[in-house]
Design a protein around this motif. Structure first.
Motif, mmCIF file in Angstrom:
data_model
loop_
_atom_site.group_PDB
_atom_site.id
_atom_site.type_symbol
_atom_site.label_atom_id
_atom_site.label_comp_id
_atom_site.label_asym_id
_atom_site.label_seq_id
_atom_site.Cartn_x
_atom_site.Cartn_y
_atom_site.Cartn_z
ATOM 1 N N ASN A 519 38.221 42.917 44.167
ATOM 2 C CA ASN A 519 39.339 43.832 43.888
ATOM 3 C C ASN A 519 40.291 43.258 42.831
ATOM 4 O O ASN A 519 41.499 43.456 42.880
ATOM 5 C CB ASN A 519 40.137 44.148 45.162
ATOM 6 C CG ASN A 519 39.347 45.039 46.111
ATOM 7 O OD1 ASN A 519 38.367 45.658 45.709
ATOM 8 N ND2 ASN A 519 39.767 45.101 47.360
ATOM 9 N N ALA A 520 39.693 42.550 41.844
ATOM 10 C CA ALA A 520 40.504 41.942 40.788
ATOM 11 C C ALA A 520 40.203 42.622 39.459
ATOM 12 O O ALA A 520 39.076 43.064 39.198
ATOM 13 C CB ALA A 520 40.208 40.452 40.688
ATOM 14 N N ILE A 521 41.212 42.698 38.604
ATOM 15 C CA ILE A 521 41.043 43.261 37.271
ATOM 16 C C ILE A 521 40.348 42.227 36.380
ATOM 17 O O ILE A 521 40.803 41.090 36.266
ATOM 18 C CB ILE A 521 42.410 43.644 36.664
ATOM 19 C CG1 ILE A 521 43.122 44.668 37.547
ATOM 20 C CG2 ILE A 521 42.224 44.192 35.251
ATOM 21 C CD1 ILE A 521 44.530 45.001 37.064
ATOM 22 N N ILE A 522 39.248 42.618 35.764
ATOM 23 C CA ILE A 522 38.550 41.703 34.859
ATOM 24 C C ILE A 522 38.771 42.088 33.396
ATOM 25 O O ILE A 522 38.338 41.365 32.492
ATOM 26 C CB ILE A 522 37.041 41.673 35.162
ATOM 27 C CG1 ILE A 522 36.428 43.076 35.000
ATOM 28 C CG2 ILE A 522 36.772 41.132 36.550
ATOM 29 C CD1 ILE A 522 34.908 43.079 35.131
ATOM 30 N N GLY A 523 39.408 43.228 33.173
ATOM 31 C CA GLY A 523 39.683 43.665 31.813
ATOM 32 C C GLY A 523 40.150 45.095 31.786
ATOM 33 O O GLY A 523 40.403 45.705 32.845
ATOM 34 N N HIS A 524 40.281 45.659 30.585
ATOM 35 C CA HIS A 524 40.692 47.042 30.433
ATOM 36 C C HIS A 524 39.720 47.771 29.507
ATOM 37 O O HIS A 524 39.264 47.209 28.500
ATOM 38 C CB HIS A 524 42.108 47.137 29.864
ATOM 39 C CG HIS A 524 43.166 46.756 30.846
ATOM 40 N ND1 HIS A 524 43.575 45.448 31.017
ATOM 41 C CD2 HIS A 524 43.894 47.503 31.738
ATOM 42 C CE1 HIS A 524 44.509 45.393 31.958
ATOM 43 N NE2 HIS A 524 44.729 46.628 32.409
#
Length: 547
Positions: A519-524
């Motif tokens: 549940n972590a942001i790895i990019g956009h």
């Protein structure tokens, strides 16, 4: 007066301005390496074609005592129950192989090669192709009803994939190399080098391009030379030249009607194959048990109609020679359709090209008997109608009218009937496409979620992933994200199509890409990057088609 110095400057200027960019493009596409690889693939394709045909003959020798394709003649000298021995025994052996070495339970074919061209993550491997080709050699050698072109195409394509990895070719050149293996396999298997080149363009690549033409020709010609040195230069079907000429142009309506009849046969055959595969998948019978059941059923059919066994070239020759009666040919259309459907749906190996030629010959032969009895003074020979039927049914099922028509010319060594053949092929292909919507190979791909007939834009939207255009999260930036918040987000494995829909729905310029395990942001993912990737894919596809 022009001086030598001035002339040299002009030549240098022309070379720098016009020739150099083309040479740069030539080398950028790795054409020298590709041509060298094409020679190698032609040698491999020719050798594989020879080895595969010999393997089928050796398996056949085990139960018939002969490597000849005269299966019907040989069985006539054996006990009445003998036709069951081969298919049943072969099915049992194939089942054992599937149990231990082929977890997917499916021998590869042309559709798998097209899939490998579309996406490089396909399951096409040299080891898998070796097992699949062994399965098919056992199936066809023991009397299973199928063709030999699909498996050898699959094997040659696997060799091509191994080759372009060693040569480190760019993406476009890799696809051409894959087609080179196919062209070599078709050329070697059918002694038809021109049709091999056209088939690779028409079916595998899906377009005609100059950058692909030369490598395909090299591979196909080399494979044809290897095959002819071993098997000789005689065409696959030997027909009396006087029997394949059109008697009168008054027959043109009859040839058009034959195209209509062949379309009906092609539609029924394709429907039977699709339906048989659907039933097999939902039968609940273990994959490794199905070949034995299929072999038993084919053997039972062969008790009444031994003509359905194997590749079926002897029966096809009989139809072309006009030596089969009307009712037998009509019965064989049904029997061969059922036998081939059982063989392929039971997960035994085999292709569909030879069965298509078989069905076409029976359809055309039966039509010719009726035509010659109704209009004896005008109609051409039964063999001519059988020959035209071969091309019409095969073209309609395979969705390859150009290469199939040329292959018929190469298989028979005759061209006097070209008008009749083209008319019947055109009508049969058009009507089959109108009813079925796509060729048999594309139907196989459709069941795997690959819809090539919808165009390159659909393909790009399905196979470009969010991970291909996301911008990585800068170091030190907060990567926490609350999925329960209801804010829109994307997964890295989602397709471009779903990403574009998400951008349209959220009306934002960028979305976070979440690794669902943490549940972590790895990019956009940015909307502009998604559209740019889509545009680049379409441009690359267009350039490849027209270069």
């Amino acid at each position: 007066m022009t001086t030598p110095i001035k002339t040299a400057k002009q030549i240098y200027f022309v070379t720098q301005r016009w020739v150099r960019p083309h040479l740069a493009s030539f080398f950028a596409l790795q054409q020298p390496r590709l041509w060298l690889l094409a020679i190698l693939l032609g040698l491999i394709g020719g050798a594989l074609g020879i080895a595969f045909r010999l393997a089928i003959g050796y398996v056949q020798w085990i139960w018939l005592g002969t490597t000849s394709e005269q299966v019907i003649t040989t069985l006539a000298t054996l006990p009445w129950w003998w036709p069951m021995i081969g298919p049943l025994g072969g099915g049992i052996v194939v089942g054992v192989i599937l149990y231990f070495w082929r977890p997917l339970g499916r021998a590869g074919g042309v559709a798998d090669v097209i899939e490998a061209r579309v996406r490089e993550s396909s399951s096409l491997t040299f080891r898998g192709a070796t097992v699949a080709t062994l399965v098919t050699a056992i199936t066809l050698g023991s009397g299973g009803s199928g063709g030999r072109e699909g498996p050898i195409v699959y094997y040659a394509a696997a060799a091509s994939k191994l080759g372009f990895r060693i040569f480190r070719l760019p993406a476009a050149a890799r696809r051409i190399a894959l087609a080179c293996g196919v062209a070599a396999a078709i050329s070697s298997s059918f002694n038809a080098p021109i049709a091999g080149v056209l088939f690779a363009h028409e079916v595998i690549l899906g377009h005609f391009a100059m950058s692909a033409f030369v490598p395909l020709v090299i591979a196909s010609v080399v494979a044809a030379i290897i095959s002819r040195l071993w098997f000789g230069e005689a065409p696959a079907f030997v027909i009396d030249p006087g029997a394949i000429t059109i008697s009168s142009y008054l027959e043109i309506p009859a040839f058009a009607l034959l195209g209509l009849v062949c379309a009906a046969v092609a539609i029924l055959f394709q429907t039977a194959l699709i339906g048989g595969d659907w039933l097999s998948k939902r039968s609940g019978i273990p994959v490794w048990v199905r070949p034995a059941i299929g072999g038993l059923l084919v053997g039972l059919i062969a008790l009444a109609f031994p003509h359905v066994l194997g590749v079926g070239y002897e029966a096809t020759d009989m139809a072309l020679a006009g030596s089969l009666d009307l009712w037998l040919m009509l019965a064989l259309i049904v029997a061969k359709t059922v036998a081939t459907t059982i063989t392929l749906s039971s997960r035994a190996g085999g292709g569909v090209f030879s069965p298509c030629l078989y069905l076409g010959a029976m359809t055309g032969g039966a039509f010719g008997i009726i035509a010659t009895s109704v209009f004896p003074d005008v109609a051409s020979s039964v063999g001519l109608y059988a020959l035209i039927g071969m091309g019409a049914v095969a073209a309609a099922v395979l969705g390859a009218p150009i290469s199939t028509a040329v292959m018929i010319f190469e298989l028979t060594g005759g061209f006097a009937f070209s008008i009749a053949l083209l008319l019947a092929v055109g009508i049969a292909t058009g009507l089959c496409q109108a009813v079925m919507g796509r060729s048999y190979f594309h139907w196989q791909l459709y069941t795997r979620g690959i819809m090539l007939e919808e165009g390159p834009h659909k393909h790009a939207a399905q196979f470009i992933r969010v991970r291909d255009f996301l911008r990585p999260l800068p170091e030190g930036e907060d990567n926490s994200f609350d999925i329960a918040s209801g804010a829109p987000w994307l997964r890295p494995t989602e397709t471009l199509e779903s990403a574009l829909k998400a951008f349209d729905a959220s009306e934002v310029s960028h979305l976070p890409v979440i690794e669902t395990r943490t549940n972590a942001i790895i990019g956009h993912a940015h909307h502009v990057d998604a559209l740019s990737s889509f545009n680049k894919a379409l441009v690359a596809h267009s350039r490849e088609e027209h270069s």
